[in-house]
Scaffold this motif. Structure first.
Motif: not given
Length: 647
Positions: A288-291, A309-311, A316-317
């Motif tokens: 999630i939350d790609p930039t 972000q990925a777990q 999650p990191q």
């Protein structure tokens, strides 16, 4: 033309000397790759080399490794640093991480600080805390944050405009979340949307003319754009799933977003007008939350680095990958063994994926089984004297295994360099049967419809019942040893093999009779490749051939390399690739053999090149790296391990 001549029976001692010399080429220097065994399974790459087996599964390169959750990544304006929210003692704090530099914590009070966004000059950060917007001067370590908004509403998701004068954000001041802008000094609040839906996550286009955002106007979250004035709403995505967190490419031509349209959240890329959707990540975890990197090399168009972000670990990191997926496999996800390696256990045979496990043949003369997810050993229900569960591992065999394990429904099969083919149970490493040939078995047996086809250096080929090991037929003696794995042609019911007397044979799969013979210019070591009803192969003098298997007509042949092509060729829709001992990777037109490009590598290419994702991967011998990946136009995409300064 000089040909390599072999006696009709290659003595066992000579054969093993040849094999040992080839493998010994991997023994010196910092990496000295060359006999690395590579296997592609879907989009994943598995490599066996020396004391390790590596899994390159495209899970992203770790950016953070914090003890608690890290979220809300945002790039600095020059693409050389990233800000994010990281949990410390139960609260999210704002951090800035400079690549190749320090990680600095900017906030430390007992409340959550989320959604950071840099000003265009990189000196200021806007973020949300206690449902209001705050601005902090990151260039002044003594500066205190300034409150930008102070209302009873929830105000969040700030994003600083490229020209610096405005900050877009969302507020529920009117009941549901709408998009607003505010000047960076806290003045001139303007409401841009006024629908009954929630609008969230606004992000400015690079030229400041548009805002991309998320809205649930039609029952699910989709991506929209509006002009900076609040007019001209355009729907970009339309799917029953939720599309979230839009992010622009550096030139404004593309948008990234996260979507659960395939079950879990993955990252997708789309042209900014909503066309040409492409999935970037595909794992079982949520990304999630790609930039998208706003600056730096190769950050325009569909290229550049993505942080998300990925777990993939316990908490999650943040991870990084490439927007065009050219870097998505550039770091291993795991290595086996994970601890200190046993210098006496070497791995060179290509690993064999099977469901949720990977079978690996080691030079310790054992077969190992590891879990595909994390590279840990597969454990048996059996225990040792102290009650510890034993790993899935065969007893030590009589000789080394040079090619991959062949996987069946209930059994696995291996050819051994002394002369044997062995069958083991999959649920436990118990030997089921043994089949003896007259010489070493260097190529992996081929399993087809319950029949195991075996090639041998004894100049014969065998068909055996895969369940019992009973011999079904044996060919009459060829005039040369067969080192490679047979290739099966189901349409014609034949198997293709190359010999160390320079022949390619078509062998009837039902009887073992040789149906056709083609004479090449030199030894044919690698297995022939059947692609789109054309048979491709190469020889040890650098020639590459394309043969019509129906008529046995030679379609084309080209002297491609000055050095030997020892491995199989790699064939894709447009291109045939050949790795050669003259330190070069050759790309030719698949249909006529015409030259496309040649790429010099750091050492001889002795193992098969492989295609994974959108790159061709090779492993040069005596290089200071393990593998290198090239695009289909010959451009180097990445190497692993990455080059160090001065290399």
């Amino acid at each position: 033309m000089t040909r390599h001549q072999l006696p009709r029976r290659l003595p066992l001692g000579v054969a093993l000397i040849v094999l040992a010399a080839l493998v010994a080429g991997c023994a010196g220097g910092p990496i000295t790759a060359g006999w690395a065994g590579m296997t592609v399974d879907g989009e994943n790459l598995y490599i066996a080399f020396r004391e390790r087996v590596y899994a390159f599964t495209g899970g992203g390169i770790p950016v953070t490794n914090a003890p608690e959750e890290v979220a809300d990544p945002t790039w600095g304006p020059n693409g050389d640093r990233v800000a994010y929210a990281r949990k410390v003692d139960g609260y999210f704090q704002i951090f800035v991480q400079t690549f190749g530099g320090d990680v600095v914590q900017l906030t430390d009070d007992a409340r959550d600080h989320r959604k950071p966004s840099f000003s265009p000059d990189g000196n200021l950060l806007v973020y949300t805390a206690a449902d209001d917007l705050w601005v902090l001067n990151v260039s002044d370590s003594e500066a205190e944050p300034t409150r930008l908004t102070n209302t009873a509403a929830v105000e969040t998701d700030p994003d600083w405009s490229p020209e610096g004068g405005l900050i877009a954000y969302v507020s529920d001041d009117a009941g549901n979340f709408d998009i607003y802008t505010i000047r960076s000094d806290g003045s001139d609040v303007q409401r841009l949307t006024s629908t009954t839906a929630d609008e969230r996550q606004p992000t400015w286009s690079p030229d400041g003319s548009l805002l991309a955002y998320v809205a649930d106007l039609y029952g699910s979250n989709d991506i929209f754009t509006i002009r900076a004035s609040g007019e001209g709403r355009t729907q970009i995505t339309e799917d029953p799933a939720d599309d979230l967190s839009p992010s622009w490419s550096a030139d404004g031509a593309y948008l990234l977003f996260a979507s659960n349209r395939n079950g879990n959240y993955d990252i997708y890329r789309v042209v900014a007008n909503g066309t040409n959707l492409r999935q970037i990540t595909d794992t079982e975890e949520d990304e999630i939350d790609p930039t998208w990197q706003p600056g730096g090399p190769d950050s325009s168009g569909d290229r550049g680095t993505i942080i998300y972000q990925a777990q993939l670990t316990e908490v999650p990191q943040l991870f990084a990958t490439s927007a065009d997926q050219s870097q998505s496999l550039s770091q291993p996800s795991w290595a086996y063994p994970s601890g200190e390696a046993d210098q006496l256990v070497q791995f060179y045979a290509p690993p064999a994926p099977d469901g949720d496990r990977l079978y690996i043949a080691g030079f310790d003369r054992r077969i190992h089984a590891v879990n595909l997810a994390d590279g840990t050993p597969v454990l048996l229900d059996r225990t040792d004297d102290e009650g510890n569960r034993l790993p899935w591992q065969t007893e030590q065999l009589e000789d080394i295994i040079t090619d991959r394990v062949t996987v069946g429904a209930e059994l696995i099969y291996v050819g051994v360099s002394n002369r044997n083919v062995l069958a083991f149970r999959k649920d436990a490493p118990d030997l089921v049967w043994t089949f003896d040939t007259g010489h070493g078995v260097w190529g992996s047996p081929r399993l087809v419809d319950g029949v195991l086809y075996i090639t041998s250096l004894d100049h014969h080929m065998y068909a055996v019942d895969a369940q019992t090991g009973e011999k079904l037929w044996e060919t009459e003696g060829f005039d040369g040893a067969v080192p490679g794995r047979p290739t099966f042609d189901r349409e014609r019911g034949v198997l293709y093999v190359g010999t160390l007397t320079g022949k390619v044979l078509a062998v009837d799969a039902s009887s073992g009779e040789v149906a056709r013979t083609f004479e090449a210019n030199d030894w044919v070591w690698g297995s022939p490749v059947l692609y789109e009803d054309i048979l491709y192969f190469a020889d040890m003098s650098g020639w590459v051939y394309a043969l019509n298997p129906a008529t046995w007509e030679l379609l084309w042949s080209e002297k491609v390399a000055e050095g030997a092509v020892r491995g199989s060729v790699l064939v894709t829709e447009r291109i045939i690739y050949a790795g050669a001992a003259d330190n070069k990777l050759y790309a030719r037109n698949r249909l006529d053999g015409s030259r496309l490009w040649t790429q010099e590598t750091s050492g001889p290419l002795l193992s098969d090149p492989v295609w994974v994702g959108n790159v061709v991967v090779v492993s040069p011998q005596n290089a200071n790296y393990l593998i290198a990946a090239y695009s289909d136009t010959g451009e180097l995409q990445w190497i692993y391990p990455p080059a160090q300064p001065g290399q």
